[in-house]
Write a protein that holds these residues in place. Structure first.
Motif, mmCIF file in Angstrom:
data_model
loop_
_atom_site.group_PDB
_atom_site.id
_atom_site.type_symbol
_atom_site.label_atom_id
_atom_site.label_comp_id
_atom_site.label_asym_id
_atom_site.label_seq_id
_atom_site.Cartn_x
_atom_site.Cartn_y
_atom_site.Cartn_z
ATOM 1 N N GLY A 111 -16.613 13.796 -32.144
ATOM 2 C CA GLY A 111 -15.747 12.664 -31.797
ATOM 3 C C GLY A 111 -15.308 11.915 -33.026
ATOM 4 N N SER A 139 -12.036 12.802 -34.369
ATOM 5 C CA SER A 139 -10.871 12.844 -33.495
ATOM 6 C C SER A 139 -9.942 11.650 -33.679
ATOM 7 N N ARG A 140 -10.446 10.618 -34.292
ATOM 8 C CA ARG A 140 -9.660 9.393 -34.283
ATOM 9 C C ARG A 140 -8.348 9.497 -35.058
ATOM 10 N N MET A 198 -1.230 26.555 -16.352
ATOM 11 C CA MET A 198 -1.843 25.629 -17.299
ATOM 12 C C MET A 198 -2.083 26.322 -18.607
ATOM 13 N N TYR A 254 -4.693 29.139 -19.751
ATOM 14 C CA TYR A 254 -5.882 28.972 -18.903
ATOM 15 C C TYR A 254 -5.679 29.689 -17.579
ATOM 16 N N TYR A 285 4.376 14.640 -24.085
ATOM 17 C CA TYR A 285 3.009 14.206 -23.800
ATOM 18 C C TYR A 285 2.377 15.242 -22.889
ATOM 19 N N ARG A 286 1.266 15.797 -23.307
ATOM 20 C CA ARG A 286 0.710 16.931 -22.572
ATOM 21 C C ARG A 286 -0.570 16.616 -21.815
ATOM 22 N N GLY A 287 -1.101 15.439 -21.968
ATOM 23 C CA GLY A 287 -2.367 15.149 -21.305
ATOM 24 C C GLY A 287 -3.495 15.897 -21.980
ATOM 25 N N THR A 288 -4.690 15.690 -21.513
ATOM 26 C CA THR A 288 -5.825 16.286 -22.201
ATOM 27 C C THR A 288 -6.136 17.690 -21.734
ATOM 28 N N ARG A 289 -5.758 18.008 -20.504
ATOM 29 C CA ARG A 289 -6.151 19.315 -20.009
ATOM 30 C C ARG A 289 -5.017 20.314 -20.096
ATOM 31 N N GLY A 290 -3.890 19.842 -20.566
ATOM 32 C CA GLY A 290 -2.797 20.759 -20.874
ATOM 33 C C GLY A 290 -2.079 21.336 -19.690
ATOM 34 N N CYS A 291 -2.213 20.721 -18.530
ATOM 35 C CA CYS A 291 -1.514 21.292 -17.389
ATOM 36 C C CYS A 291 -0.247 20.521 -17.085
ATOM 37 N N ALA A 339 1.978 17.022 -16.324
ATOM 38 C CA ALA A 339 1.807 15.996 -15.296
ATOM 39 C C ALA A 339 1.967 16.637 -13.920
ATOM 40 N N GLU A 340 1.010 16.425 -13.082
ATOM 41 C CA GLU A 340 1.042 17.041 -11.760
ATOM 42 C C GLU A 340 1.685 16.099 -10.758
ATOM 43 N N ASN A 360 -4.220 6.890 -30.002
ATOM 44 C CA ASN A 360 -4.788 5.716 -30.688
ATOM 45 C C ASN A 360 -3.881 4.488 -30.704
ATOM 46 N N ASN A 419 -3.394 12.342 -12.096
ATOM 47 C CA ASN A 419 -2.441 13.427 -11.893
ATOM 48 C C ASN A 419 -1.203 13.270 -12.759
ATOM 49 N N ILE A 420 -0.857 12.041 -13.069
ATOM 50 C CA ILE A 420 0.311 11.818 -13.914
ATOM 51 C C ILE A 420 -0.049 11.878 -15.391
ATOM 52 N N PHE A 421 -1.168 11.276 -15.740
ATOM 53 C CA PHE A 421 -1.500 11.040 -17.145
ATOM 54 C C PHE A 421 -2.486 12.011 -17.734
ATOM 55 N N ASP A 422 -3.393 12.443 -16.916
ATOM 56 C CA ASP A 422 -4.434 13.346 -17.375
ATOM 57 C C ASP A 422 -5.153 12.811 -18.612
ATOM 58 N N ALA A 425 -10.711 23.024 -16.342
ATOM 59 C CA ALA A 425 -11.166 21.958 -17.230
ATOM 60 C C ALA A 425 -11.809 20.837 -16.408
#
Lengths: 405, 405
Positions: free
Chosen positions: A2, A5-6, A161, A170, A239-245, A247-248, B236, B328-331, B365
DNA sequence: TGATTTAATTTGAAATTCAAAAAAAATAAT
DNA sequence: ATTATTTTTTTTGAATTTCAAATTAAATCA
């Protein structure tokens, strides 16, 4: 962990002067040095130096003024610069269930050729898909009479994803396997760098580079096909979000314990506005009197059929509610409703948009603009190409720094 | 227009090496040069140069190892660096309806003093509010025996819509006027730079600097007080949206044509989970037999009262639905439920979080982590201070570059 | 005591950027 | 036709930032 990561990546991501200049030229189409300077806040001296180098390596060129005199002004006339279309040829490929669409664009984004190749099966093994993609690309190139080897970058979009950064898939409905290093596989077949991403993100890229999102730094693109997708651009970046799928958006909930969705959950937006959802309702209320397709249903509604109209009404209202939620959370400058199918008219109607506006928190500032963009089916493939163009551009500039001088 | 928006600011925003190093030290608490180098990908040589300068001007200092030997390792021991607490004193002020809360922190973030001053009126003219704020700050300083003049920065948080960059308030429930250049007014009374922002954003800042969002680059903070607020951190940075009112999570719609909200619309999340919403229901179902307050209602539910329990049940389910939509939007990597009031336990329960997870699109994930952070009432004021600390830090470093060698 | 290891610093060079001055290319004025 | 003016572009030299490589520093191990 971590700890790193900043900040670690901010350095890598920050655009070099060359990148900035290149992006500005691309966004503007054609632009003089002095305007690049004001747009980027880079000094004229630096702009001269950078553009000289870019011209030198053939990425951009000056535009010779064909009209000898422009709008009468004093002073040395500005000479506009533009991306050199012939600097690179870029392919964009969209894999869907029944067809693979290919476009080849020049470096400026002009269409060189497009092509569709039907698929006999939607889901297949990794290497089959690689071969199929290359076959489709080969056919497109043949059509245009160009050599596949002259293509310098290739974007590939598919549903599912994936981690665009690593070209890692994935899960995708086009593959019979999970967690595939698809980039590595495809690289073995392709003669150029490959860039893979989620199709919703790619449409956002296309809108940003070529479409209604040009020169807009923050916006949201919503697409409806079989499902409902969303791509988000923040600060000129996807913007891809953290899980890379991605925005759902299609699976945001608009009703507690609501209609059953194909994802197995209840109350998803998609379960109200997706084509299967509309047909489901139509056929239930139809009393089993034969199935109707979506075209028939649209016609019926336009013809004044109360039943059909109420189905579309509810779908529209649910869609407005979902949109309002996006606005309340994100507050984008612009929402682009991007679609290939005219049959979704009812969701893109002024009435729906008006309804959405009413559901957005009211403040002094104007609500987000909504623009409907009705591309053809090539939208997806062009998005893939747009992504590749950006990446090839970045690559070329990075190489510049590395080699010579 | 438009043309310049594409890239113009990326240059300004990009962190200088000094900023990067400073931020890394603050995020880490204490960290050796070599670790700064790996975290920021700045070369050790540069880190040495930068830290030397920062030490020189007194912003950071080396930590003398009090324990003579650490975990036995060979090689030259690393010496850790930390922010110098005594470099600056920073005030954080939160204006709410009945009270003004003040904290004074040192530059490291340690509490020097906190103070609350009751307000007789919630909404007042601009200059009155300025004076009131300065009075509250004066009282706090007196309490600690420090001079107001020694404070080098001041963050102010209030409910409403504002443009943090310009310190401009479009609207706030604490002011009897719209569109006020509040920064300009307050500057006339304050002896130091002022930084104003929406309270929801400030809580996000607090979590990022001091709380559970430390070292996390992307997360969402949700707060429930009277209303429901949300702060978003992407890469950040606080994401503020285009209209500057922050994310209106409380007014996302969870039910078509649902319960009436205090904003005048129907179906807002807040109209199901806000305290007034709960009491409204409780008192309707109570058959007019005297009003109950929220504490009583909570007790009743805990005591097994079916009616009370069903009220909280529904509120919890609606909250879970709202949360699921955000995911679901932001992940996001992380959701922080940040609150001062224990009475909101029922919304922060494991059951609600479990429910939310079920409503999120299922993929390989893991779903986002959810952490509950139960700060005291000072949370808001600390957020304001956190914002001021960041800005003063940036200011100090910019000055560095301007002045002398 | 010397060998080894790891952290921090020094040094000189490369890259990037810009301010200021100069040059270039046009129109306007005389 | 010539000179003045205006605006864009280029040149020039200097400042700043950053880093690779070499060096020094400070510890433990043998």
């Amino acid at each position: 962990m971590g700890k790193s990561s900043r900040l670690s990546h901010s350095d890598v991501q920050r655009e070099s002067g060359k990148q900035q200049v290149m992006d500005t030229i691309r966004a503007a189409g054609s632009i003089a040095r002095i305007d690049i300077s004001t747009a980027t806040r880079v000094s004229p001296a630096t702009v001269t130096a950078i553009t000289a180098e870019l011209i030198d390596v053939g990425l951009i060129s000056e535009i010779v003024p064909d009209t000898p005199r422009q709008d009468a002004k004093r002073g040395r006339p500005r000479v506009a610069l533009k991306i050199r279309g012939d600097a690179h040829r870029i392919a964009g490929i969209k894999v869907s269930h029944r067809v693979i669409s290919v476009v080849v664009l020049d470096f400026e984004g002009n269409n060189i050729v497009d092509h569709e190749m039907p698929l006999t099966q939607g889901r297949m093994p990794v290497d089959d898909l690689c071969k199929t993609i290359m076959t489709a690309l080969g056919q497109a190139c043949d059509k245009a009479g160009i050599d596949v080897g002259t293509i310098s970058g290739m974007g590939v979009g598919m549903a599912g994803m994936m981690d665009a950064k690593r070209n890692f898939v994935y899960w995708s409905s086009s593959l019979d396997e999970r967690n595939v290093d698809f980039g590595a596989h495809l690289s073995r077949h392709a003669p150029c760098p490959i860039f893979i991403d989620n199709d919703a993100n790619l449409v956002a890229k296309a809108e940003h580079l070529f479409g209604k999102g040009r020169n807009v730094s923050d916006f949201v693109v919503i697409t409806i096909e079989h499902g409902v997708g969303m791509g988000i651009v923040i600060d000129n970046k996807i913007y891809r979000g953290t899980r890379g799928c991605g925005a759902e958006f299609g699976h945001t909930k608009v009703q507690l314990e609501g209609a059953l969705c194909q994802c197995g959950q209840r109350g998803c937006l998609e379960a109200y506005v997706g084509d299967y959802a509309l047909l489901r309702e139509a056929n239930i209320t139809n009393g089993g009197a034969g199935h109707r397709d979506l075209g028939q249903l649209v016609d019926a509604a336009k013809g004044g059929d109360q039943m059909a109209r109420s189905i579309f009404d509810r779908a529209g209202r649910m869609f407005a509610m979902g949109l309002a939620n996006v606005v309340n959370i994100f507050d984008p400058k612009l929402i682009i409703l991007s679609g290939a199918r005219l049959s979704f008219d009812y969701l893109y109607s002024d009435q729906v948009i008006e309804e959405m506006r009413r559901w957005v928190v009211q403040i002094d500032a104007p609500p987000p603009k909504v623009r409907v963009h009705n591309w053809g089916d090539l939208m997806w493939a062009k998005g893939a190409a747009a992504y590749a163009i950006e990446e090839v551009s970045a690559l070329a500039i990075r190489e510049l720094a590395t080699s010579d001088t």
